[in-house]
Design an enzyme around this catalytic site. Structure first.
Site, PDB file in Angstrom:
ATOM      1  N   ASN A 267     -12.010  22.182  19.388  1.00 36.11           N
ATOM      2  CA  ASN A 267     -11.092  22.996  18.591  1.00 36.11           C
ATOM      3  C   ASN A 267     -10.899  24.398  19.158  1.00 36.11           C
ATOM      4  OD1 ASN A 267     -10.582  20.867  16.945  1.00 36.11           O
ATOM      5  ND2 ASN A 267     -11.926  21.542  15.269  1.00 36.11           N
TER       6      ASN A 267
ATOM      7  N   ARG B 138      -2.034  19.176   4.476  1.00 33.76           N
ATOM      8  CA  ARG B 138      -2.138  20.228   5.486  1.00 33.76           C
ATOM      9  C   ARG B 138      -0.904  21.130   5.643  1.00 33.76           C
ATOM     10  NH1 ARG B 138      -5.952  17.791  10.228  1.00 33.76           N
ATOM     11  NH2 ARG B 138      -6.458  19.975  10.478  1.00 33.76           N
TER      12      ARG B 138
ATOM     13  N   ASP C 135     -15.751  19.049   8.704  1.00 36.93           N
ATOM     14  CA  ASP C 135     -15.792  18.104   9.832  1.00 36.93           C
ATOM     15  C   ASP C 135     -17.155  17.423   9.971  1.00 36.93           C
ATOM     16  OD1 ASP C 135     -13.196  18.692  10.385  1.00 36.93           O
ATOM     17  OD2 ASP C 135     -13.567  19.788  12.244  1.00 36.93           O
TER      18      ASP C 135
ATOM     19  N   CYS D  12      -1.480  14.492   7.523  1.00 41.55           N
ATOM     20  CA  CYS D  12      -2.282  13.668   8.411  1.00 41.55           C
ATOM     21  C   CYS D  12      -3.306  12.922   7.580  1.00 41.55           C
ATOM     22  CB  CYS D  12      -2.894  14.488   9.528  1.00 41.55           C
ATOM     23  SG  CYS D  12      -4.474  15.176   9.176  1.00 41.55           S
TER      24      CYS D  12
HETATM   25  C1  UD1 Z   1      -9.229  23.281  11.612  1.00 40.53           C
HETATM   26  C2  UD1 Z   1      -9.875  22.235  12.492  1.00 40.53           C
HETATM   27  C3  UD1 Z   1     -10.292  21.040  11.665  1.00 40.53           C
HETATM   28  C4  UD1 Z   1     -11.174  21.478  10.504  1.00 40.53           C
HETATM   29  C5  UD1 Z   1     -10.518  22.599   9.713  1.00 40.53           C
HETATM   30  C6  UD1 Z   1     -11.411  23.187   8.640  1.00 40.53           C
HETATM   31  C7  UD1 Z   1      -8.735  22.606  14.588  1.00 40.53           C
HETATM   32  C8  UD1 Z   1      -7.781  22.095  15.599  1.00 40.53           C
HETATM   33  N1  UD1 Z   1      -8.905  21.845  13.502  1.00 40.53           N
HETATM   34  O1  UD1 Z   1      -8.066  22.692  11.049  1.00 40.53           O
HETATM   35  O2  UD1 Z   1     -11.001  20.136  12.510  1.00 40.53           O
HETATM   36  O3  UD1 Z   1     -11.393  20.378   9.643  1.00 40.53           O
HETATM   37  O4  UD1 Z   1     -10.144  23.677  10.588  1.00 40.53           O
HETATM   38  O5  UD1 Z   1     -12.575  23.664   9.208  1.00 40.53           O
HETATM   39  O6  UD1 Z   1      -9.358  23.642  14.767  1.00 40.53           O
HETATM   40  N2  UD1 Z   1      -4.135  25.681   4.408  1.00 40.53           N
HETATM   41  C9  UD1 Z   1      -3.065  26.110   3.640  1.00 40.53           C
HETATM   42  N3  UD1 Z   1      -2.035  26.739   4.276  1.00 40.53           N
HETATM   43  C10 UD1 Z   1      -2.034  26.982   5.631  1.00 40.53           C
HETATM   44  C11 UD1 Z   1      -3.118  26.546   6.383  1.00 40.53           C
HETATM   45  C12 UD1 Z   1      -4.168  25.897   5.737  1.00 40.53           C
HETATM   46  O7  UD1 Z   1      -3.035  25.916   2.426  1.00 40.53           O
HETATM   47  O8  UD1 Z   1      -1.069  27.560   6.135  1.00 40.53           O
HETATM   48  C13 UD1 Z   1      -5.272  25.002   3.739  1.00 40.53           C
HETATM   49  C14 UD1 Z   1      -5.498  23.578   4.242  1.00 40.53           C
HETATM   50  O9  UD1 Z   1      -4.698  22.639   3.557  1.00 40.53           O
HETATM   51  C15 UD1 Z   1      -6.972  23.394   3.969  1.00 40.53           C
HETATM   52  C16 UD1 Z   1      -7.547  24.800   4.223  1.00 40.53           C
HETATM   53  O10 UD1 Z   1      -6.454  25.689   4.121  1.00 40.53           O
HETATM   54  O11 UD1 Z   1      -7.192  23.059   2.630  1.00 40.53           O
HETATM   55  C17 UD1 Z   1      -8.224  24.979   5.546  1.00 40.53           C
HETATM   56  O12 UD1 Z   1      -7.384  24.527   6.582  1.00 40.53           O
HETATM   57  P1  UD1 Z   1      -7.439  25.169   8.055  1.00 40.53           P
HETATM   58  O13 UD1 Z   1      -8.656  26.017   8.183  1.00 40.53           O
HETATM   59  O14 UD1 Z   1      -6.113  25.776   8.351  1.00 40.53           O
HETATM   60  O15 UD1 Z   1      -7.626  23.872   8.961  1.00 40.53           O
HETATM   61  P2  UD1 Z   1      -6.958  23.616  10.377  1.00 40.53           P
HETATM   62  O16 UD1 Z   1      -6.846  24.878  11.144  1.00 40.53           O
HETATM   63  O17 UD1 Z   1      -5.746  22.776  10.188  1.00 40.53           O
END
Ligand code: UD1
Length: 430
Positions: A23, A122, A305, A117
C-alpha cells in the site's frame, strides 16, 4: 483458474522475510511521476497490484525501467496524457493516486471513478473535498473524475473521516500547490508516513505525517531521489497469525516492530508468546488460542486488513469472541466460507460473534478478497484434511511468493490449475 490446495495439520515453524509494503508502494509509484528527473524505488513487492500501477504509469507516457524484481526507475518527464482509463481503476482502486499526483504536477487530471469493491462501497468524497479546497474544479463527467485548476493554493482542511487514501491523495497535490496547506484529522498509518518521507526525499516540504495534523509547504518542482519502501505490516501480521492459528513458532524478519504493536497486543491477548528484536518479531503459540474482543480502527488501532486473520484464530479459540468491523461494511464474507470448515459464527450488523470450535475440517472455499483469501489459506493449514481455496487471484494481488513462504515454514500448500494436479497432490500427501 488457479487454486491453492492445502493439507492441514503442520505447525508452521521457522523464519520468513517480509517484503516491501504494497500500500505504500502503490502511492509512492504514483508520486514518482511528479518529478521530471529519474526516481529509483527499491523494495517494491513483486505482486499483481504493483504491476498494474506500473502499467498505468507507462500508459500516460512516463518511462518505467525495471532494474530487478524489486527495483524500478521511473521518469515522469515524458508524460503526454493526464487521463487514467477505467481498465486500471477496475483492476486497482489505488490508481486514483494518479489523480492527486497529476493534479499537483500539471494542475489537471482525469481518472475513471472507482466503483464499489468486495469489502464495501468505498466513497471518495474526502479526496474530492481536499482537491476542491486546494482550488481545483472537480466534476464527475461520463464516469470520470475531472479535476482542473488555474493554480492550486494552500488551504486549511479538516477531513470528516480518517482516510488513508484521501490523506495521501490530497498530500500529493498539496506538495506542489502555492503556499501552506494544513490538513487535520488525517490518517496516521505507516504508509502515510512513508509516502511523505518519499515526497520529502524528492524536495517536498511535508511535516507532521504520523500525527493528526500534516503541514505542507508547496514547492514548484520535485527532483530525483533513491528510496526504499518500508516493510509490509499486513504481510508480517498475516504470518504472525499463521503461527497463532497453527500452534507454530514463526519469526518474521525485515519488519518494523513498532508498526505491528496492535497485532502483537492481540497475539499476547490470545495466549501467544511474542519476542521482539530490532527488525524481527517471533511468535510462539504453544496452545489453543484464547477468546478476546477486537475492534478494527484506523492506525494505531487494530487494522481492518488484519480482521480476517484474527477471525480465523478466534474461530479456533476456547470461548466466545467478538469482532467489530468499524471501517468497511462488507468485510465478513469470509466467515460464511469459514463456516464451511466448521466455524461457529453469527454476524449481527458490523459485529461477528464467534464461538470457538476445537478444529476445522478441510473444505472447498473461495477467497472473497485479498486479506480474507490469505486468512482462509491459514485456516486450511490448521484444518484436518484437504482444503481447496478458489479465486486465489485476489491473494496474488498482494502477497509475493505466498505459497513458497508458507512451504518454507513447513506448510503443505501448492498452487494448482487442473483436476489432474489436484489428484496428484492428494496422492502425494495421502
Ligand atoms: C486503505 C488501504 C486498505 C485498508 C484501508 C483502511 C490502500 C491502497 N488500501 O484503503 O487496504 O483496508 O486503507 O486501513 O492503501 N471513506 C469515506 N470517504 C472517502 C474516503 C474514505 O467515507 O473519501 C471511508 C471509507 O469508506 C472507510 C474509511 O473511510 O470506511 C477508511 O477508508 P480509507 O482509509 O480511505 O481506505 P483506503 O485508502 O481506500
Amino acid at each position: 483458474m488457479e487454486q491453492y490446495i492445502i493439507k492441514g495439520g503442520n505447525s508452521l515453524a521457522g523464519e520468513v522475510e517480509i517484503g516491501g509494503a504494497k500500500n505504500a508502494a502503490l502511492a509512492i509509484l504514483a508520486a514518482a511521476i511528479m518529478a521530471d528527473d529519474t526516481v529509483e524505488i527499491d523494495k517494491l513487492p513483486d505482486v499483481n497490484d504493483i504491476n498494474v500501477m506500473l502499467e498505468a504509469i507507462t500508459a500516460i507516457g512516463a518511462s518505467v525501467q525495471r532494474i530487478d524484481r524489486h527495483t524500478v526507475r521511473i521518469n515522469g518527464s515524458g508524460i503526454t496524457n493526464i487521463n487514467i482509463e477505467y481498465d486500471y481503476i477496475k483492476k486497482i482502486r489505488a490508481s486514483y493516486y494518479l489523480l492527486g499526483a497529476l493534479l499537483g504536477k500539471y494542475k489537471k487530471s482525469q481518472v475513471a471513478l472507482p466503483g464499489g469493491c468486495n469489502i464495501g462501497s468505498r466513497p471518495i468524497d474526502q479526496h474530492l473535498k481536499g482537491f476542491r479546497a486546494l482550488g481545483a474544479d472537480v466534476d464527475i463527467e461520463n464516469g470520470k473524475i475531472v479535476a482542473e485548476a488555474e493554480a492550486l493554493r494552500g488551504t486549511h482542511l479538516y477531513f470528516d473521516v480518517v482516510s488513508v487514501g484521501a490523506t495521501i491523495n490530497v498530500m500529493m497535490a498539496a506538495a506542489m500547490a502555492e503556499g501552506v496547506t494544513i490538513m487535520e484529522n488525517v490518517a496516521k498509518e505507516p504508509h502515510v508516513v512513508d509516502v511523505a518521507n518519499f515526497l520529502n526525499s524528492m524536495g517536498a516540504n511535508i511535516r507532521g505525517a504520523g500525527t493528526d495534523v500534516i503541514k505542507i509547504r508547496g514547492v514548484k518542482k520535485l527532483h530525483k531521489s533513491e528510496y526504499s519502501i518500508i516493510p509490509d505490516q499486513i504481510e508480517a501480521g498475516t504470518f504472525m497469525f499463521a503461527a497463532a492459528v497453527t500452534k507454530g513458532d514463526v519469526t518474521v524478519t525485515n519488519v518494523i516492530p513498532k508498526h505491528l504493536e496492535s497485532m502483537i497486543a492481540k497475539l499476547i491477548d490470545i495466549g501467544c508468546e511474542v519476542y521482539e528484536s530490532d527488525d524481527a518479531v517471533r511468535v510462539v503459540a504453544k496452545r489453543r488460542p484464547r477468546c478476546t474482543q477486537v475492534k478494527t480502527l484506523p492506525y494505531p488501532g487494530y487494522p481492518t486488513d488484519m480482521q480476517p486473520q484474527i477471525g480465523v484464530a478466534l474461530a479456533l479459540a476456547g470461548g466466545t469472541s467478538t469482532i467489530t468491523e468499524s471501517i468497511f461494511e462488507n468485510r465478513f464474507k469470509y466467515l460464511d466460507e469459514l463456516a464451511r470448515m466448521g466455524a461457529n459464527i453469527k454476524v449481527e450488523g458490523n459485529s461477528a460473534i464467534i464461538r470457538g470450535v476445537e478444529r476445522f475440517s478441510g473444505a472447498r472455499v473461495s477467497a472473497p478478497d485479498l486479506r480474507a483469501g490469505a486468512a482462509l489459506c491459514i485456516a486450511g493449514l490448521a484444518a484436518e484434511g484437504i482444503t481447496i481455496v478458489d479465486d486465489i487471484v485476489y491473494i496474488q494481488r498482494g502477497y509475493e511468493c505466498f505459497e513458497e513462504k508458507l512451504r518454507s515454514l513447513g506448510g503443505i500448500i501448492e498452487r494448482v490449475s487442473s483436476e489432474k494436479e489436484i489428484q496428484k497432490f492428494q496422492l502425494k500427501v495421502s
